[in-house]
Write an enzyme that holds these catalytic residues in place. Structure first.
Site, mmCIF file in Angstrom:
data_model
loop_
_atom_site.group_PDB
_atom_site.id
_atom_site.type_symbol
_atom_site.label_atom_id
_atom_site.label_comp_id
_atom_site.label_asym_id
_atom_site.label_seq_id
_atom_site.Cartn_x
_atom_site.Cartn_y
_atom_site.Cartn_z
ATOM 1 N N VAL A 8 1.341 -1.230 0.155
ATOM 2 C CA VAL A 8 0.194 0.034 -0.019
ATOM 3 C C VAL A 8 1.355 1.329 0.055
ATOM 4 O O VAL A 8 2.335 0.962 0.338
ATOM 5 C CB VAL A 8 -1.399 0.107 1.027
ATOM 6 C CG1 VAL A 8 -2.004 -1.037 1.095
ATOM 7 C CG2 VAL A 8 -0.148 -0.310 2.870
ATOM 8 N N SER A 9 0.334 2.250 -0.520
ATOM 9 C CA SER A 9 1.193 3.736 -0.168
ATOM 10 C C SER A 9 1.271 4.778 0.462
ATOM 11 O O SER A 9 1.868 5.347 0.592
ATOM 12 C CB SER A 9 0.701 4.234 -2.594
ATOM 13 O OG SER A 9 1.003 3.621 -3.178
ATOM 14 N N THR A 10 0.512 4.687 0.961
ATOM 15 C CA THR A 10 -0.097 5.218 2.558
ATOM 16 C C THR A 10 -0.339 4.932 3.403
ATOM 17 O O THR A 10 -0.547 3.118 3.774
ATOM 18 C CB THR A 10 -0.237 6.762 2.599
ATOM 19 O OG1 THR A 10 -1.731 6.347 2.166
ATOM 20 C CG2 THR A 10 0.002 7.355 1.343
ATOM 21 N N GLN A 13 -4.422 3.574 3.991
ATOM 22 C CA GLN A 13 -4.735 2.444 2.964
ATOM 23 C C GLN A 13 -4.675 1.489 4.038
ATOM 24 O O GLN A 13 -3.736 1.173 5.109
ATOM 25 C CB GLN A 13 -3.942 2.306 2.031
ATOM 26 C CG GLN A 13 -4.038 3.398 1.394
ATOM 27 C CD GLN A 13 -3.327 3.707 0.022
ATOM 28 O OE1 GLN A 13 -2.006 3.256 -0.993
ATOM 29 N NE2 GLN A 13 -3.905 3.724 -1.578
#
Length: 215
Positions: A8-10, A13
């Site tokens: 996941v990017s952040t 999330q």
């Protein structure tokens, strides 16, 4: 060994959706995932700085790598193709659930992976170009970009803004902030945020309030 890779990017999330998706896929294939590798990092980060880099390095012939979609491997054509090439040369099988791909060391898999990655890269570039063209057109038409001058600040948008004098007077009398918030018909957290953004955070009671951050 069968691995499930989740990215996941952040921090906002969650990995749970991907984990559920990978587990359900493995069950339908009558296989069991031996180990999950999870990380929160941008897909543009270098392979060396990611857990994925360590995973790929340790993969052996016959291992299986399951991902929710190819974009979990990276955000650029070269990055994705490089990873797929390494895995294929090692004899690792990759299952990409969203695209319904089974990629191995064969020419069909390589052509398919290349075509998908190329399409995704071109689409991202087109979206970026269309956005730049739209902004340039608006600027040429004299449209001011960004927040209009004279628009309300974050402080003015807070429901407590127009009751500043009353709030300070009630606080001076020793009324609790819960009671003041009730008087104003707002949640106490809204009142606390007003104290912070209005520069009156010194009036907040308790350590937790003083360390509060604006959402």
């Amino acid at each position: 060994m069968i691995y499930g890779y989740i990215r996941v990017s952040t921090e906002k999330q969650t990995v749970q959706n991907q984990q559920f998706e990978l587990t359900r896929f493995a069950k339908n294939k009558n296989i069991s995932i031996d180990h999950f590798v999870e990380e929160t990092i941008s897909g543009m980060a270098s392979l060396q700085s990611r857990k994925l880099g360590i995973l790929v390095k340790n993969l052996k012939k016959g291992d299986i790598l399951i991902i929710s979609e190819l974009s979990r491997l990276g955000r650029s054509l070269l990055q994705i193709m490089g990873l797929l090439n390494i895995c294929m040369e090692k004899g690792v099988i990759i299952y990409s659930i969203k695209e319904n791909y089974e990629l191995g060391d064969n020419i069909n898999s390589k052509v398919l992976a290349f075509a998908f990655s190329l399409s995704a890269e071109i689409e991202r570039q087109l979206i970026s170009q269309r956005t730049k063209e739209a902004l340039a057109r608006k600027k040429a038409e004299g449209i001011i970009l960004g927040r209009p001058k004279g628009s309300k600040s974050r402080l003015e948008c807070n429901p407590c803004y127009h009751a500043k004098d009353k709030i300070l007077a009630w606080d001076c009398k020793g009324e609790s902030h819960t009671k003041i918030a009730r008087r104003l018909g707002v949640h106490r957290d809204t009142l606390r945020r007003w104290f912070i953004i209005s520069g009156n955070d010194h009036l907040l009671k308790g350590k937790n309030y003083r360390n509060s951050k604006i959402d």
